[in-house]
Design a protein around this motif. Structure first.
Motif, PDB file in Angstrom:
ATOM      1  N   GLY A  40      12.391  -8.186  15.784  1.00  0.00           N
ATOM      2  CA  GLY A  40      12.475  -9.217  14.744  1.00  0.00           C
ATOM      3  C   GLY A  40      12.715 -10.599  15.326  1.00  0.00           C
ATOM      4  N   MET A  41      13.572 -10.688  16.317  1.00  0.00           N
ATOM      5  CA  MET A  41      13.848 -11.985  16.953  1.00  0.00           C
ATOM      6  C   MET A  41      12.613 -12.505  17.692  1.00  0.00           C
ATOM      7  SD  MET A  41      17.751 -11.210  18.213  1.00  0.00           S
ATOM      8  CE  MET A  41      17.760 -12.488  19.431  1.00  0.00           C
ATOM      9  N   LEU A  42      11.887 -11.630  18.353  1.00  0.00           N
ATOM     10  CA  LEU A  42      10.668 -12.040  19.054  1.00  0.00           C
ATOM     11  C   LEU A  42       9.589 -12.506  18.077  1.00  0.00           C
ATOM     12  CD1 LEU A  42      10.480  -9.261  21.801  1.00  0.00           C
ATOM     13  CD2 LEU A  42      11.112 -11.667  22.104  1.00  0.00           C
ATOM     14  N   VAL A  43       9.445 -11.794  16.969  1.00  0.00           N
ATOM     15  CA  VAL A  43       8.446 -12.160  15.972  1.00  0.00           C
ATOM     16  C   VAL A  43       8.797 -13.504  15.332  1.00  0.00           C
ATOM     17  CG1 VAL A  43       7.494 -11.502  13.718  1.00  0.00           C
ATOM     18  CG2 VAL A  43       7.668  -9.804  15.533  1.00  0.00           C
ATOM     19  N   SER A  44      10.075 -13.783  15.163  1.00  0.00           N
ATOM     20  CA  SER A  44      10.470 -15.060  14.553  1.00  0.00           C
ATOM     21  C   SER A  44      10.028 -16.239  15.413  1.00  0.00           C
ATOM     22  CB  SER A  44      11.973 -15.100  14.297  1.00  0.00           C
ATOM     23  OG  SER A  44      12.692 -15.218  15.505  1.00  0.00           O
ATOM     24  N   VAL A  45       9.960 -16.065  16.716  1.00  0.00           N
ATOM     25  CA  VAL A  45       9.460 -17.131  17.594  1.00  0.00           C
ATOM     26  C   VAL A  45       7.996 -17.432  17.258  1.00  0.00           C
ATOM     27  CG1 VAL A  45       8.949 -17.757  19.994  1.00  0.00           C
ATOM     28  CG2 VAL A  45      11.098 -16.608  19.423  1.00  0.00           C
ATOM     29  N   TRP A  52      -0.457 -13.577  13.284  1.00  0.00           N
ATOM     30  CA  TRP A  52       0.007 -12.253  13.707  1.00  0.00           C
ATOM     31  C   TRP A  52       1.503 -12.098  13.454  1.00  0.00           C
ATOM     32  CZ3 TRP A  52       3.969 -11.759  17.059  1.00  0.00           C
ATOM     33  CH2 TRP A  52       4.267 -12.832  17.887  1.00  0.00           C
ATOM     34  N   ALA A  53       2.256 -13.199  13.661  1.00  0.00           N
ATOM     35  CA  ALA A  53       3.706 -13.142  13.466  1.00  0.00           C
ATOM     36  C   ALA A  53       4.055 -12.988  11.995  1.00  0.00           C
ATOM     37  CB  ALA A  53       4.355 -14.393  14.042  1.00  0.00           C
ATOM     38  N   ARG A  54       3.255 -13.581  11.135  1.00  0.00           N
ATOM     39  CA  ARG A  54       3.491 -13.454   9.694  1.00  0.00           C
ATOM     40  C   ARG A  54       3.321 -12.003   9.251  1.00  0.00           C
ATOM     41  NH1 ARG A  54       0.258 -16.942   5.160  1.00  0.00           N
ATOM     42  NH2 ARG A  54       1.486 -16.242   3.388  1.00  0.00           N
ATOM     43  N   VAL A  55       2.256 -11.374   9.709  1.00  0.00           N
ATOM     44  CA  VAL A  55       2.006  -9.964   9.388  1.00  0.00           C
ATOM     45  C   VAL A  55       3.088  -9.081  10.006  1.00  0.00           C
ATOM     46  CG1 VAL A  55       0.392  -8.048   9.717  1.00  0.00           C
ATOM     47  CG2 VAL A  55      -0.470 -10.322   9.140  1.00  0.00           C
ATOM     48  N   ALA A  56       3.398  -9.329  11.269  1.00  0.00           N
ATOM     49  CA  ALA A  56       4.427  -8.541  11.956  1.00  0.00           C
ATOM     50  C   ALA A  56       5.796  -8.774  11.326  1.00  0.00           C
ATOM     51  CB  ALA A  56       4.460  -8.895  13.436  1.00  0.00           C
ATOM     52  N   GLY A  57       6.064  -9.994  10.864  1.00  0.00           N
ATOM     53  CA  GLY A  57       7.344 -10.302  10.210  1.00  0.00           C
ATOM     54  C   GLY A  57       7.535  -9.497   8.941  1.00  0.00           C
ATOM     55  N   VAL A  58       6.476  -9.387   8.150  1.00  0.00           N
ATOM     56  CA  VAL A  58       6.551  -8.568   6.929  1.00  0.00           C
ATOM     57  C   VAL A  58       6.775  -7.106   7.296  1.00  0.00           C
ATOM     58  CG1 VAL A  58       5.230  -7.748   4.929  1.00  0.00           C
ATOM     59  CG2 VAL A  58       5.180 -10.172   5.535  1.00  0.00           C
ATOM     60  N   ALA A  59       6.069  -6.633   8.325  1.00  0.00           N
ATOM     61  CA  ALA A  59       6.218  -5.234   8.748  1.00  0.00           C
ATOM     62  C   ALA A  59       7.628  -4.958   9.267  1.00  0.00           C
ATOM     63  CB  ALA A  59       5.182  -4.903   9.824  1.00  0.00           C
ATOM     64  N   VAL A 104       4.397 -15.414   0.131  1.00  0.00           N
ATOM     65  CA  VAL A 104       4.113 -16.306  -0.993  1.00  0.00           C
ATOM     66  C   VAL A 104       3.222 -17.493  -0.605  1.00  0.00           C
ATOM     67  CG1 VAL A 104       6.122 -17.827  -0.805  1.00  0.00           C
ATOM     68  CG2 VAL A 104       5.191 -17.284  -3.050  1.00  0.00           C
ATOM     69  N   VAL A 105       3.145 -17.818   0.652  1.00  0.00           N
ATOM     70  CA  VAL A 105       2.417 -19.001   1.106  1.00  0.00           C
ATOM     71  C   VAL A 105       0.989 -18.643   1.486  1.00  0.00           C
ATOM     72  CG1 VAL A 105       2.414 -20.861   2.806  1.00  0.00           C
ATOM     73  CG2 VAL A 105       4.560 -19.974   1.958  1.00  0.00           C
ATOM     74  N   LYS A 106       0.036 -19.506   1.086  1.00  0.00           N
ATOM     75  CA  LYS A 106      -1.353 -19.306   1.483  1.00  0.00           C
ATOM     76  C   LYS A 106      -1.536 -19.728   2.938  1.00  0.00           C
ATOM     77  CE  LYS A 106      -3.176 -20.117  -3.100  1.00  0.00           C
ATOM     78  NZ  LYS A 106      -3.915 -21.032  -3.956  1.00  0.00           N
ATOM     79  N   ARG A 107      -2.454 -19.075   3.607  1.00  0.00           N
ATOM     80  CA  ARG A 107      -2.668 -19.310   5.040  1.00  0.00           C
ATOM     81  C   ARG A 107      -3.012 -20.764   5.345  1.00  0.00           C
ATOM     82  NH1 ARG A 107      -7.222 -18.403   8.892  1.00  0.00           N
ATOM     83  NH2 ARG A 107      -6.220 -17.977  10.870  1.00  0.00           N
ATOM     84  N   ASP A 108      -3.936 -21.336   4.598  1.00  0.00           N
ATOM     85  CA  ASP A 108      -4.357 -22.710   4.870  1.00  0.00           C
ATOM     86  C   ASP A 108      -3.223 -23.705   4.694  1.00  0.00           C
ATOM     87  OD1 ASP A 108      -6.894 -21.810   5.424  1.00  0.00           O
ATOM     88  OD2 ASP A 108      -7.651 -22.199   3.409  1.00  0.00           O
TER      89      ASP A 108
END
Length: 146
Positions: A75-80, A88-95, A131-135
């Motif tokens: 989790g700490m690594l993904v937050s970086v 990729w971090a957004r997807v991994a953060g949700v996971a 909740v946030v759109k990618r663009d």
């Protein structure tokens, strides 16, 4: 709508998107750190944990410690990556936040109040990252939407 109004609305939307991404990144960083600490406490078999019997998902306290420690470090690594607005971090953060929810639910009898707090904490992380759109968040970090 005028061009100025549209540009201001777009800028405000990007500001909210960037703020939510930073919120999600900070929350995931904190959740990761707290999970690391919880993992260390469990590995050391601290007396703060409740001992339970006849629990369906019963693991040794040390096993739960390693699970929480691993989730916390990831989790700490993904937050970086979230601070850099990486998709990729957004997807991994949700996971990872989802796995933290599951781990805290399964280890609920060992540390009940804290498990409920972490489940809620992780729910906010998932919300902020979904909740946030990618663009919008890419533009708010000064990157192209592609």
């Amino acid at each position: 709508m005028t061009a100025t109004h549209t540009a201001h609305a777009h800028t405000a939307k990007q500001g909210w998107a960037g703020g939510l991404m930073v919120f999600g990144a900070v929350m995931l960083l904190l959740a990761g750190m707290l999970d690391v600490f919880r993992g260390i406490m469990a590995i050391a078999e601290d007396d703060v944990f409740v001992t339970t019997r006849n629990y369906v998902f019963q693991f040794d306290l040390t096993s739960w410690g390693w699970i929480h420690l691993a989730l916390g470090v990831i989790g700490m690594l993904v937050s970086v990556g979230l601070f850099q607005a990486a998709t990729w971090a957004r997807v991994a953060g949700v996971a990872i936040a989802g796995l933290i929810i599951i781990a805290n639910f399964l280890s609920l009898p060992y540390y009940p109040v804290w498990s409920v707090v972490m489940i809620a904490f992780s729910g906010f992380i998932i919300w902020a990252l979904c909740v946030v759109k990618r663009d919008d968040y890419k533009d708010s970090f000064g990157q192209s939407g592609a």
